[in-house]
Design a protein around this motif. Structure first.
Motif, PDB file in Angstrom:
ATOM      1  N   GLY A   1       0.791  -1.221   0.000  1.00 41.36           N
ATOM      2  CA  GLY A   1       0.000   0.000   0.000  1.00 41.36           C
ATOM      3  C   GLY A   1       0.823   1.270   0.000  1.00 41.36           C
ATOM      4  O   GLY A   1       0.321   2.343  -0.339  1.00 41.36           O
ATOM      5  N   ASP A   2       2.100   1.174   0.398  1.00 42.90           N
ATOM      6  CA  ASP A   2       2.979   2.343   0.415  1.00 42.90           C
ATOM      7  C   ASP A   2       3.660   2.588  -0.917  1.00 42.90           C
ATOM      8  O   ASP A   2       4.335   3.602  -1.093  1.00 42.90           O
ATOM      9  CB  ASP A   2       4.055   2.197   1.497  1.00 42.90           C
ATOM     10  N   ARG A   3       3.483   1.679  -1.853  1.00 41.81           N
ATOM     11  CA  ARG A   3       4.147   1.837  -3.148  1.00 41.81           C
ATOM     12  C   ARG A   3       3.554   3.048  -3.869  1.00 41.81           C
ATOM     13  O   ARG A   3       2.349   3.237  -3.902  1.00 41.81           O
ATOM     14  CB  ARG A   3       3.991   0.573  -3.989  1.00 41.81           C
ATOM     15  N   ARG A   4       4.427   3.874  -4.446  1.00 40.80           N
ATOM     16  CA  ARG A   4       3.948   5.058  -5.173  1.00 40.80           C
ATOM     17  C   ARG A   4       4.494   5.134  -6.595  1.00 40.80           C
ATOM     18  O   ARG A   4       4.094   6.013  -7.350  1.00 40.80           O
ATOM     19  CB  ARG A   4       4.262   6.326  -4.396  1.00 40.80           C
ATOM     20  N   ILE A   5       5.414   4.263  -6.956  1.00 38.31           N
ATOM     21  CA  ILE A   5       5.967   4.249  -8.313  1.00 38.31           C
ATOM     22  C   ILE A   5       5.441   2.992  -9.007  1.00 38.31           C
ATOM     23  O   ILE A   5       5.740   1.878  -8.584  1.00 38.31           O
ATOM     24  CB  ILE A   5       7.506   4.255  -8.294  1.00 38.31           C
ATOM     25  N   HIS A   6       4.653   3.190 -10.042  1.00 37.00           N
ATOM     26  CA  HIS A   6       3.980   2.066 -10.701  1.00 37.00           C
ATOM     27  C   HIS A   6       4.277   2.042 -12.190  1.00 37.00           C
ATOM     28  O   HIS A   6       3.378   2.113 -13.010  1.00 37.00           O
ATOM     29  CB  HIS A   6       2.474   2.138 -10.480  1.00 37.00           C
ATOM     30  N   GLY A   7       5.515   1.959 -12.557  1.00 36.36           N
ATOM     31  CA  GLY A   7       5.867   1.899 -13.967  1.00 36.36           C
ATOM     32  C   GLY A   7       6.531   3.172 -14.439  1.00 36.36           C
ATOM     33  O   GLY A   7       6.832   4.067 -13.647  1.00 36.36           O
ATOM     34  N   PRO A   8       6.770   3.245 -15.752  1.00 37.71           N
ATOM     35  CA  PRO A   8       7.454   4.413 -16.314  1.00 37.71           C
ATOM     36  C   PRO A   8       6.725   5.716 -15.990  1.00 37.71           C
ATOM     37  O   PRO A   8       5.496   5.752 -15.869  1.00 37.71           O
ATOM     38  CB  PRO A   8       7.455   4.147 -17.814  1.00 37.71           C
ATOM     39  N   ARG A   9       7.502   6.771 -15.889  1.00 37.67           N
ATOM     40  CA  ARG A   9       6.973   8.106 -15.581  1.00 37.67           C
ATOM     41  C   ARG A   9       6.189   8.633 -16.780  1.00 37.67           C
ATOM     42  O   ARG A   9       6.685   8.626 -17.906  1.00 37.67           O
ATOM     43  CB  ARG A   9       8.143   9.035 -15.279  1.00 37.67           C
ATOM     44  N   PRO A  10       4.971   9.127 -16.566  1.00 44.19           N
ATOM     45  CA  PRO A  10       4.242   9.766 -17.659  1.00 44.19           C
ATOM     46  C   PRO A  10       4.978  11.020 -18.138  1.00 44.19           C
ATOM     47  O   PRO A  10       5.619  11.712 -17.332  1.00 44.19           O
ATOM     48  CB  PRO A  10       2.891  10.141 -17.041  1.00 44.19           C
TER      49      PRO A  10
END
Length: 153
Positions: A133-142
């Motif tokens: 739940g603390d994850r904030r980076i989910h793949g390449p940056r838009p």
């Protein structure tokens, strides 16, 4: 014949920012050969406590890394630049085989040759366990977030 990887040193604010974003984009592919192609054939690395030299060792290192660091997603920010050197801070998130989430914090020092290839990379990295739940980076940056700062924690 040497390969060219623009932008070339000496760097300006604009070209250093482009170089940092290009590195972030390449690493987020998790393609070891693509990443290694941005380094000189004899590039030297220190990554934590591991020392690597040359593209083939880089490919081997990155292959093992991404077998261990699952769902890897990275953000880099320019810290400083001068002539043919760039310093960055970064964070990346991943999880291990057991499902434990991690946020890795670090700094890198980069040195480039006249063709824009990185000849030296020194990385200092620390890992902090996080919950899913603390994850904030989910793949390449838009694209609309290129260059955006990320929080210290």
């Amino acid at each position: 014949m040497p390969e060219d990887r623009p932008p070339f040193p000496p760097f300006t604010q604009e070209t250093a920012l482009r170089k940092v974003q290009a590195a972030e984009d390449a690493w987020n592919t998790r393609d070891p050969r693509r990443v290694a192609s941005a380094y000189t054939p004899d590039s030297v690395w220190r990554n934590r406590d591991t020392f690597v030299q040359g593209r083939e060792e880089i490919v081997t290192f990155l292959t093992r890394k991404w077998e261990r660091e699952l769902d890897y997603a990275l953000r880099k920010n320019l810290w400083a630049f001068h002539d043919n050197r760039i310093a960055v801070r970064f964070q990346y998130e991943w999880h291990d085989q057991a499902g434990q989430g991690w946020r890795s914090y670090g700094n890198e020092l980069w040195e480039f040759d006249e063709h824009g290839l990185m000849s030296r990379r020194e990385a200092s990295i620390n890992d902090v366990a996080i919950s899913r739940g603390d994850r904030r980076i989910h793949g390449p940056r838009p694209v609309d977030e290129y260059g955006a700062e990320f929080p210290l924690r």
